[in-house]
Design an enzyme around this catalytic site. Structure first.
Site, mmCIF file in Angstrom:
data_model
loop_
_atom_site.group_PDB
_atom_site.id
_atom_site.type_symbol
_atom_site.label_atom_id
_atom_site.label_comp_id
_atom_site.label_asym_id
_atom_site.label_seq_id
_atom_site.Cartn_x
_atom_site.Cartn_y
_atom_site.Cartn_z
ATOM 1 N N ASP A 113 1.086 -1.095 -0.015
ATOM 2 C CA ASP A 113 0.074 0.301 0.137
ATOM 3 C C ASP A 113 0.691 1.074 0.034
ATOM 4 O O ASP A 113 1.850 1.373 0.913
ATOM 5 C CB ASP A 113 -0.994 -0.202 1.257
ATOM 6 C CG ASP A 113 -2.081 0.762 0.964
ATOM 7 O OD1 ASP A 113 -2.638 1.032 -0.037
ATOM 8 O OD2 ASP A 113 -2.448 1.415 2.036
ATOM 9 N N HIS A 120 -3.546 14.093 0.937
ATOM 10 C CA HIS A 120 -3.581 13.207 1.973
ATOM 11 C C HIS A 120 -2.409 13.246 2.875
ATOM 12 O O HIS A 120 -2.600 13.277 4.314
ATOM 13 C CB HIS A 120 -4.199 11.674 1.788
ATOM 14 C CG HIS A 120 -3.952 10.582 2.617
ATOM 15 N ND1 HIS A 120 -4.759 10.691 3.821
ATOM 16 C CD2 HIS A 120 -3.258 9.680 2.931
ATOM 17 C CE1 HIS A 120 -4.653 9.605 4.564
ATOM 18 N NE2 HIS A 120 -3.655 9.048 4.182
ATOM 19 N N ARG A 129 1.119 14.770 13.134
ATOM 20 C CA ARG A 129 2.537 15.321 13.325
ATOM 21 C C ARG A 129 2.542 16.693 13.742
ATOM 22 O O ARG A 129 3.784 17.680 13.761
ATOM 23 C CB ARG A 129 3.409 15.069 12.388
ATOM 24 C CG ARG A 129 3.690 13.627 11.846
ATOM 25 C CD ARG A 129 4.618 13.533 10.641
ATOM 26 N NE ARG A 129 5.865 14.059 10.840
ATOM 27 C CZ ARG A 129 6.784 14.412 9.610
ATOM 28 N NH1 ARG A 129 6.068 14.460 8.569
ATOM 29 N NH2 ARG A 129 7.855 14.964 10.098
ATOM 30 N N GLU A 180 -10.492 3.713 4.092
ATOM 31 C CA GLU A 180 -9.550 4.511 3.095
ATOM 32 C C GLU A 180 -9.759 4.383 1.718
ATOM 33 O O GLU A 180 -9.993 3.023 1.436
ATOM 34 C CB GLU A 180 -8.223 4.307 3.262
ATOM 35 C CG GLU A 180 -7.631 4.664 4.613
ATOM 36 C CD GLU A 180 -6.039 4.543 4.855
ATOM 37 O OE1 GLU A 180 -5.506 4.066 4.081
ATOM 38 O OE2 GLU A 180 -5.515 5.256 5.653
ATOM 39 N N GLU A 182 -9.299 4.017 -2.081
ATOM 40 C CA GLU A 182 -8.079 3.969 -2.872
ATOM 41 C C GLU A 182 -8.424 3.191 -4.017
ATOM 42 O O GLU A 182 -9.271 2.622 -4.478
ATOM 43 C CB GLU A 182 -6.950 3.008 -1.901
ATOM 44 C CG GLU A 182 -6.639 3.468 -0.651
ATOM 45 C CD GLU A 182 -5.409 2.785 -0.085
ATOM 46 O OE1 GLU A 182 -4.658 2.206 -0.777
ATOM 47 O OE2 GLU A 182 -5.608 2.707 1.088
ATOM 48 N N ASP A 212 -8.708 0.307 2.356
ATOM 49 C CA ASP A 212 -7.767 -0.202 3.333
ATOM 50 C C ASP A 212 -8.293 0.180 4.887
ATOM 51 O O ASP A 212 -7.914 1.176 5.331
ATOM 52 C CB ASP A 212 -6.293 0.487 2.948
ATOM 53 C CG ASP A 212 -5.185 -0.262 3.718
ATOM 54 O OD1 ASP A 212 -5.350 -1.206 4.182
ATOM 55 O OD2 ASP A 212 -4.284 0.605 4.324
ATOM 56 N N ARG A 216 -7.377 3.551 13.814
ATOM 57 C CA ARG A 216 -6.361 4.620 13.715
ATOM 58 C C ARG A 216 -5.698 4.848 15.299
ATOM 59 O O ARG A 216 -4.697 5.025 15.419
ATOM 60 C CB ARG A 216 -7.150 5.950 13.551
ATOM 61 C CG ARG A 216 -7.657 6.118 12.252
ATOM 62 C CD ARG A 216 -6.475 6.214 11.148
ATOM 63 N NE ARG A 216 -7.229 6.451 9.882
ATOM 64 C CZ ARG A 216 -6.505 6.283 8.781
ATOM 65 N NH1 ARG A 216 -5.358 5.923 8.878
ATOM 66 N NH2 ARG A 216 -6.962 6.764 7.504
ATOM 67 N N GLN A 219 -3.015 2.008 15.195
ATOM 68 C CA GLN A 219 -1.897 2.430 14.182
ATOM 69 C C GLN A 219 -1.189 3.725 15.007
ATOM 70 O O GLN A 219 0.016 3.716 14.980
ATOM 71 C CB GLN A 219 -2.747 2.993 13.064
ATOM 72 C CG GLN A 219 -1.880 3.449 11.946
ATOM 73 C CD GLN A 219 -2.404 4.269 10.793
ATOM 74 O OE1 GLN A 219 -3.826 4.306 10.701
ATOM 75 N NE2 GLN A 219 -1.618 5.014 9.811
ATOM 76 N N LYS A 232 -3.767 -1.961 10.464
ATOM 77 C CA LYS A 232 -4.241 -1.971 9.074
ATOM 78 C C LYS A 232 -4.396 -3.463 8.554
ATOM 79 O O LYS A 232 -4.811 -3.630 7.498
ATOM 80 C CB LYS A 232 -3.333 -1.343 8.084
ATOM 81 C CG LYS A 232 -3.534 0.288 8.322
ATOM 82 C CD LYS A 232 -2.425 1.014 7.363
ATOM 83 C CE LYS A 232 -2.853 2.591 7.363
ATOM 84 N NZ LYS A 232 -3.986 2.985 6.451
ATOM 85 N N THR A 236 -8.436 -5.652 4.286
ATOM 86 C CA THR A 236 -8.243 -4.953 3.007
ATOM 87 C C THR A 236 -9.349 -5.300 2.096
ATOM 88 O O THR A 236 -9.165 -6.548 1.601
ATOM 89 C CB THR A 236 -7.076 -4.882 2.409
ATOM 90 O OG1 THR A 236 -5.926 -4.293 3.577
ATOM 91 C CG2 THR A 236 -6.897 -3.757 1.247
ATOM 92 N N THR A 323 -4.681 6.624 0.539
ATOM 93 C CA THR A 323 -5.978 7.304 0.489
ATOM 94 C C THR A 323 -5.745 8.386 -0.629
ATOM 95 O O THR A 323 -5.155 9.144 -0.696
ATOM 96 C CB THR A 323 -6.305 7.973 2.027
ATOM 97 O OG1 THR A 323 -6.362 6.823 2.820
ATOM 98 C CG2 THR A 323 -7.477 8.886 1.930
ATOM 99 N N GLU A 337 -9.398 12.549 8.118
ATOM 100 C CA GLU A 337 -9.575 13.866 7.462
ATOM 101 C C GLU A 337 -10.691 14.459 7.761
ATOM 102 O O GLU A 337 -10.940 15.610 8.106
ATOM 103 C CB GLU A 337 -8.982 13.867 6.087
ATOM 104 C CG GLU A 337 -7.492 13.319 5.787
ATOM 105 C CD GLU A 337 -7.134 13.053 4.391
ATOM 106 O OE1 GLU A 337 -6.888 14.153 3.796
ATOM 107 O OE2 GLU A 337 -7.180 11.856 3.760
#
Length: 388
Positions: A113, A120, A129, A180, A182, A212, A216, A219, A232, A236, A323, A337
């Site tokens: 992935d 994203h 971050r 997600e 994708e 996917d 969170r 993760q 994750k 999937t 994503t 998001e």
């Protein structure tokens, strides 16, 4: 089964291949093509009408066809496209609908992935971050992680809420289950890397829509300092129907402007994006329309970069784009998001709100693509329902 059952939906599904199984078909499973509300038995059609590669098309999975390579894929696509232009001819080869269901159409060899969308990447960096910005290497190479092929499942398979460590001394079911949206690339043929970019698309059999699923909280706790793992690897989902790359001939577009310019091995005529519009629905309500045209890294670049260290391509390799998100809020391809890391509630029209997914929620992803004549067609849907 009558010709009336073969009427196309609106917009019509493009040429797509998959595999069906169940009580209404001969043998363990059959390669099929969806036409309207019916499934046409491709192997029986090829055997009866002198179609190309009847042995490969009569197999119980697409594995053999994926191994055969692009010349065989194009022959099959051209032949099927001709037959689909006159659906009335297909009625004798339609499988009974009762008891027939799509299954995972190929054996997933490896699953990687990527993180190919700049919007994203920027949003995730700002959320996780604290505004540190996209990492310094991101615009130099397609970043990705190696996933678990064994947890790739076909559209419609329930998604069980995963357990894991959510923090120090905290083990339990995720409280931050996300989707997600994708694009997935299904690879075929065999090649020892590196694969030059001018040959990369020769190894892409077709595309699927891919979800996917992501926990969170799990993760976030485990991804310090390494990348995604149990947050994750539990599930999937991919669409049951693979759209051949030749079907997307009218959807190619120029890549985005890039700064800095990628290294020469990532540049060439094959460096082109796909003009696909995705639509994410939560419990039937449209909540987002991510544009695949905005992907910073293109399909050929993903294949070439994957193999640049010498890694081989095998039939059934699956690549996810990561994503897909656009610049507007209603184009964001995940709840991370849409709720800005769970900070903001996301309201649905039924009056309920979400930070992340609840048990019982169903997420579906659909997409459409343009043809050269300006018309549009649909790709196969991917959907899944959350269970406790």
């Amino acid at each position: 089964m009558t010709a009336a059952d073969l009427l196309p939906p609106d917009p019509p599904l493009g040429t797509a291949l998959g595999v069906v199984a169940g009580a209404g078909r001969p043998g363990p499973s059959r390669i099929a093509v969806p036409v309207g509300g019916a499934y046409v038995d491709v192997g029986t059609l090829a055997a009866a009408q002198d179609g190309p590669h009847p042995t490969l098309l009569g197999a119980p999975t697409l594995d053999g066809l994926l191994a055969a390579g692009r010349p065989a894929w194009r022959e099959v696509w051209e032949w099927l496209t001709d037959w689909l232009a006159d659906p009335d001819r297909l009625a004798p080869y339609a499988l009974p609908q009762a008891g027939v269901v799509p299954v995972l159409p190929f054996t997933v060899a490896d699953y990687v992935d990527f993180f190919a969308c700049e919007e994203h990447a920027a949003n995730a960096s700002a959320i996780i971050r604290a505004g540190a910005g996209v990492s310094g290497n991101w615009r130099h190479l397609p970043v990705g992680y190696h996933g678990r092929a064994g947890t790739v499942q076909v559209s419609g398979t329930p998604v069980v809420r995963p357990h894991g460590q959510r923090g120090p001394g905290d083990l339990g079911p995720t409280k931050a289950l996300d989707f997600e949206a994708e694009l997935g690339l299904v690879l075929g043929g065999r090649s020892r890397g590196p694969v030059p970019i001018e040959e990369a698309l020769d190894h892409v059999f077709g595309v699927v829509l891919l979800n996917d699923w992501s926990a969170r909280d799990i993760q976030a706790w485990e991804s310090r300092p390494l990348g995604p793992h149990l947050g994750k690897s539990f599930a999937t989902s991919i669409s049951a129907w693979i759209t051949p790359l030749d079907e997307l001939a009218g959807a190619w577009l120029d890549p985005p402007a890039r700064d800095p310019q990628p290294l020469p091995y990532l540049l060439g005529k094959a460096d082109r994006g796909l003009d696909l519009t995705l639509e994410v629905r939560l419990n039937g309500e449209r909540i987002s329309t991510p544009p695949a045209a905005d992907l910073y890294w293109t399909p050929a670049q993903l294949v070439t970069h994957l193999t640049t260290n010498g890694a081989p391509i095998r039939p059934g390799d699956l690549l996810g784009s990561g994503t897909i998100s656009g610049p507007r809020r209603d184009q964001r391809g995940c709840l991370l998001e849409l709720t800005w890391g769970g900070r903001d509630e996301f309201a649905l029209s039924d009056g309920t709100t979400r930070h992340y997914l609840n048990d019982g929620d169903e997420v579906s992803i659909v997409a459409s693509a343009p043809r050269a004549d300006g018309s549009r067609f649909s790709l196969g849907e991917v959907h899944g329902t959350i269970t406790p």
